[in-house]
Design an enzyme around this catalytic site. Sequence first.
Site, PDB file in Angstrom:
ATOM      1  N   LYS A   1     -12.885   3.585   2.857  1.00  0.00           N
ATOM      2  CA  LYS A   1     -11.829   3.067   1.981  1.00  0.00           C
ATOM      3  C   LYS A   1     -12.448   1.927   1.170  1.00  0.00           C
ATOM      4  O   LYS A   1     -12.373   0.758   1.558  1.00  0.00           O
ATOM      5  CB  LYS A   1     -10.677   2.569   2.858  1.00  0.00           C
TER       6      LYS A   1
ATOM      7  N   GLU B   1       0.820  -1.223   0.000  1.00  0.00           N
ATOM      8  CA  GLU B   1       0.000   0.000   0.000  1.00  0.00           C
ATOM      9  C   GLU B   1       0.849   1.266   0.000  1.00  0.00           C
ATOM     10  O   GLU B   1       0.345   2.353  -0.320  1.00  0.00           O
ATOM     11  CB  GLU B   1      -0.916   0.018   1.235  1.00  0.00           C
TER      12      GLU B   1
ATOM     13  N   TYR C   1     -18.410  25.136   0.895  1.00  0.00           N
ATOM     14  CA  TYR C   1     -18.105  23.715   0.641  1.00  0.00           C
ATOM     15  C   TYR C   1     -17.086  23.565  -0.481  1.00  0.00           C
ATOM     16  O   TYR C   1     -16.326  22.611  -0.504  1.00  0.00           O
ATOM     17  CB  TYR C   1     -19.368  22.878   0.369  1.00  0.00           C
TER      18      TYR C   1
ATOM     19  N   VAL D   1      -6.746   5.084   8.551  1.00  0.00           N
ATOM     20  CA  VAL D   1      -7.836   6.021   8.270  1.00  0.00           C
ATOM     21  C   VAL D   1      -8.198   6.794   9.538  1.00  0.00           C
ATOM     22  O   VAL D   1      -8.676   7.919   9.471  1.00  0.00           O
ATOM     23  CB  VAL D   1      -9.070   5.294   7.674  1.00  0.00           C
ATOM     24  N   GLU D   2      -7.944   6.202  10.721  1.00  0.00           N
ATOM     25  CA  GLU D   2      -8.185   6.898  11.986  1.00  0.00           C
ATOM     26  C   GLU D   2      -7.363   8.193  12.060  1.00  0.00           C
ATOM     27  O   GLU D   2      -7.867   9.252  12.446  1.00  0.00           O
ATOM     28  CB  GLU D   2      -7.801   6.004  13.178  1.00  0.00           C
TER      29      GLU D   2
END
Length: 118
Positions: free
Chosen positions: A98, A21, A53, A72-73
């Site tokens: 993900k 990855e 936005y 991802v945390e």
Amino acid sequence: MDKVFIRGLAIETLIGVFDWEREIRQRLLLDLDLGTDIRPAASGDDINCTPSYKEVADRLHEFVGGSEFQLVETLAEEVAHLLMREFRLPWIRVRVAKPGAVISAAEVGVEIERGEWR
Ligand SMILES: Nc1nc2c(c(=O)[nH]1)N=C([C@H](O)[C@@H](O)CO)CN2
């Protein structure tokens, strides 16, 4: 409190814990809820009185696109703090998905809420 929201913001980045990855870029999908009071913007019809936005999405492309986190945390936490600081938000919800990380699941990821809802 009111919200400005963004759904399904797709950003490619380097993310993951495995060696393979660290050699590729993967697509993340971000959902954001930005706590705000929309009444000043609505009464004056003024973009300067509300989190744009478009500006938030552009900032996220820059930040997330250039990041290299493992989890991802970590990404969700950093995004929450960055947007609260730069856009002066009292509250935020950040969801990071993900897709494709677990083949048998449509999406995996995390969702966090930070700040005070008022
Ligand atoms: N809670 C988490 N679990 C996992 C993460 C993560 O970021 N948070 N990441 C991985 C791998 O990078 C995975 O996405 C590769 O398929 C595994 N579990």
